[in-house]
Scaffold this motif. Structure first.
Motif, PDB file in Angstrom:
ATOM      1  N   GLU A   6       0.840  -1.182   0.000  1.00  0.00           N
ATOM      2  CA  GLU A   6       0.000   0.000   0.000  1.00  0.00           C
ATOM      3  C   GLU A   6       0.883   1.243   0.000  1.00  0.00           C
ATOM      4  O   GLU A   6       2.041   1.194   0.426  1.00  0.00           O
TER       5      GLU A   6
ATOM      6  N   SER B 209      -4.631   6.397   1.469  1.00  0.00           N
ATOM      7  CA  SER B 209      -3.890   5.162   1.191  1.00  0.00           C
ATOM      8  C   SER B 209      -4.505   4.439  -0.006  1.00  0.00           C
ATOM      9  O   SER B 209      -5.720   4.453  -0.206  1.00  0.00           O
ATOM     10  N   LYS B 210      -3.637   3.803  -0.770  1.00  0.00           N
ATOM     11  CA  LYS B 210      -4.060   3.017  -1.927  1.00  0.00           C
ATOM     12  C   LYS B 210      -3.395   1.646  -1.851  1.00  0.00           C
ATOM     13  O   LYS B 210      -2.250   1.521  -1.433  1.00  0.00           O
ATOM     14  N   THR B 211      -4.145   0.629  -2.268  1.00  0.00           N
ATOM     15  CA  THR B 211      -3.599  -0.728  -2.324  1.00  0.00           C
ATOM     16  C   THR B 211      -2.996  -0.956  -3.702  1.00  0.00           C
ATOM     17  O   THR B 211      -3.614  -0.632  -4.722  1.00  0.00           O
TER      18      THR B 211
END
Length: 442
Positions: A327, A335-337
């Protein structure tokens, strides 16, 4: 005074009722009675049969006989037994669930044939070679497991021929049916035993044996002859017993000084009396979470549109598996996966721990990172989840940031100083050569 006397009597009655209630808290256990069918000839043993049975547990031989004769319609009255356990081990709360509970303790009872053992650390118990008259009775072996694996019990009971009243002669108990430990920690595998003081076998000696099994393979860990106070020649390094507690309290717990991956498996604690034995099994699982590291670290400066390859190594963990995820948290705090990663096969080290690597490819043109963010590798494992992070810096995005401007000013100053230094060096060298030439001409 009369009122005080009445209150005192009522208190005594209440206390008596409380004691009776506590003493009658032993369970009525539904059990499977398992035995082998008669052989079919040729030395072959037939299949086993199992019937429902009912065990009325008591601590005294003279209580609640009428209740012990009652049986539900689906249980053969011949399979209803009274079990006298003076130690009260079978009255443990994990064997006595609340009324109406869906989950119930596990129980199995089998006919048992007393016989001598030829093992070196047990043979001293029956060295006379005689079979005592005391053995002429019906013997049974029972195994119990409490709710939520709180307790494991194995008993040997004796019943006069034709009687349905069984007396516990030997019980072996463990309070650690399932144990988990970290690497390097000391581990205690609980095992205790009790011998009925009214039995002629009490004081006739005992032996204790610990064995290990894993995936069909086994080995002897430790064996001790309590009658001759002698350890077997085969003893695994780092495994021992508390011999004082063994003789004084029947504490046969196995002590492992330092947990290793190779210790994971099933352990069997067996207690021997003359012609009798009972055993309990325990499972030990070594769970060590991984140590994480990201490479390269720190990450190099990136420009928009550049592809960066990063890898995260999880090492020193046991058992398999470990689950990776990635992430990134941008400058805006969101937040980004990241899904564009792969995982290599696992590798095993000399200490039997494992390592595994995840490789991530970051395409900065597809991510709205602004000036960068915090990249995190996450490894989920049975022993615990671990995380490690590095900072990703993206330069050349939009107008320069204050940090970028300061960096460029710093670089410009360094270049300016370097140019001045080279210029000064060449100027000084040229002047020196000119002076030398003038001196020669004069």
């Amino acid at each position: 005074m009369t009122e005080l006397s009445t209150i005192f009597k009522l208190s005594l009655i209440a206390a008596t009722c409380f004691i009776q209630a506590c003493s009658s808290s032993c369970p009525v256990l539904e059990c499977w009675f398992v035995q082998e069918k008669a052989g079919r000839g040729g030395g072959l043993t037939g299949a086993t049969t199992q019937e429902k049975s009912l065990l009325h547990i008591r601590t005294e031989a003279d209580g609640q006989n009428d209740e012990s004769q009652r049986a539900p319609k689906d249980i053969n009255p011949e399979r209803v037994y009274s079990v006298i356990d003076p130690a009260g081990t079978l009255c443990h709360r994990s064997l006595n669930p609340p009324r109406g509970s869906v989950t119930k303790p596990q129980c199995e009872i089998n006919p048992f044939l007393p016989q001598p053992s030829s093992l070196d650390w047990v043979s001293s118990l029956t060295e006379s070679g005689l079979s005592p008259v005391y053995l002429q009775a019906e013997w049974f072996s029972s195994a119990f497991q409490g709710l939520n694996e709180q307790l494991g019990i194995s008993t040997i009971t004796r019943s006069p021929t034709g009687s349905k009243e069984h007396s516990v002669i030997l019980s072996v108990t463990t309070k650690t049916v399932s144990v988990k430990s970290r690497l390097g920690e000391p581990v205690q595998l609980d095992c205790g035993f009790w011998i009925n003081p009214s039995s002629p076998l009490y004081g006739a000696g005992f032996a204790v044996e610990w064995r290990y099994q894993f995936r069909g393979r086994g080995r002897l860990i430790l064996a001790y002859d309590g009658k001759t106070d002698r350890l077997a020649d085969t003893q695994e390094e780092g495994a021992t017993l508390d011999f004082d507690a063994l003789h004084e309290k029947g504490n046969a717990s196995l002590l492992l000084q330092e947990a290793k991956v190779l210790h994971s498996g099933t352990y069997i604690c067996t207690v021997y009396l003359p012609h009798l034995l009972a055993q309990v099994a325990l499972d030990l699982e070594i769970e060590e979470p991984p140590s994480l590291s990201i490479h390269p670290s720190p990450l190099p400066l990136a420009v928009p549109g550049q592809t960066i390859n990063v890898q995260c190594e999880a090492s020193g963990f046991a058992p398999l598996p470990v689950e990776f995820s990635w992430e990134i948290k941008g400058a805006d705090g969101k937040s980004k996966t990241l899904d564009s990663f792969s995982v290599t096969g696992h590798r095993q080290a000399w200490d039997r721990t494992f390592s595994q690597t995840s490789r991530l490819e970051i395409d900065t043109s597809k991510l709205d990172l602004g000036r960068g963010g915090e990249l995190t590798c996450v490894a989920a494992h049975a022993g615990g989840t671990r995380r490690t992070s590095v900072t990703l810096n993206v330069i050349g995005f939009s107008s320069p940031s204050i940090e970028d401007s300061m960096a460029m000013v710093g670089v410009a100053l360094v270049l300016y100083g370097l140019i001045k230094f080279v210029s000064w060096t060449f100027t000084s060298s040229g002047s020196a050569e000119a002076d030398k030439q003038d001196k020669k001409e004069k």
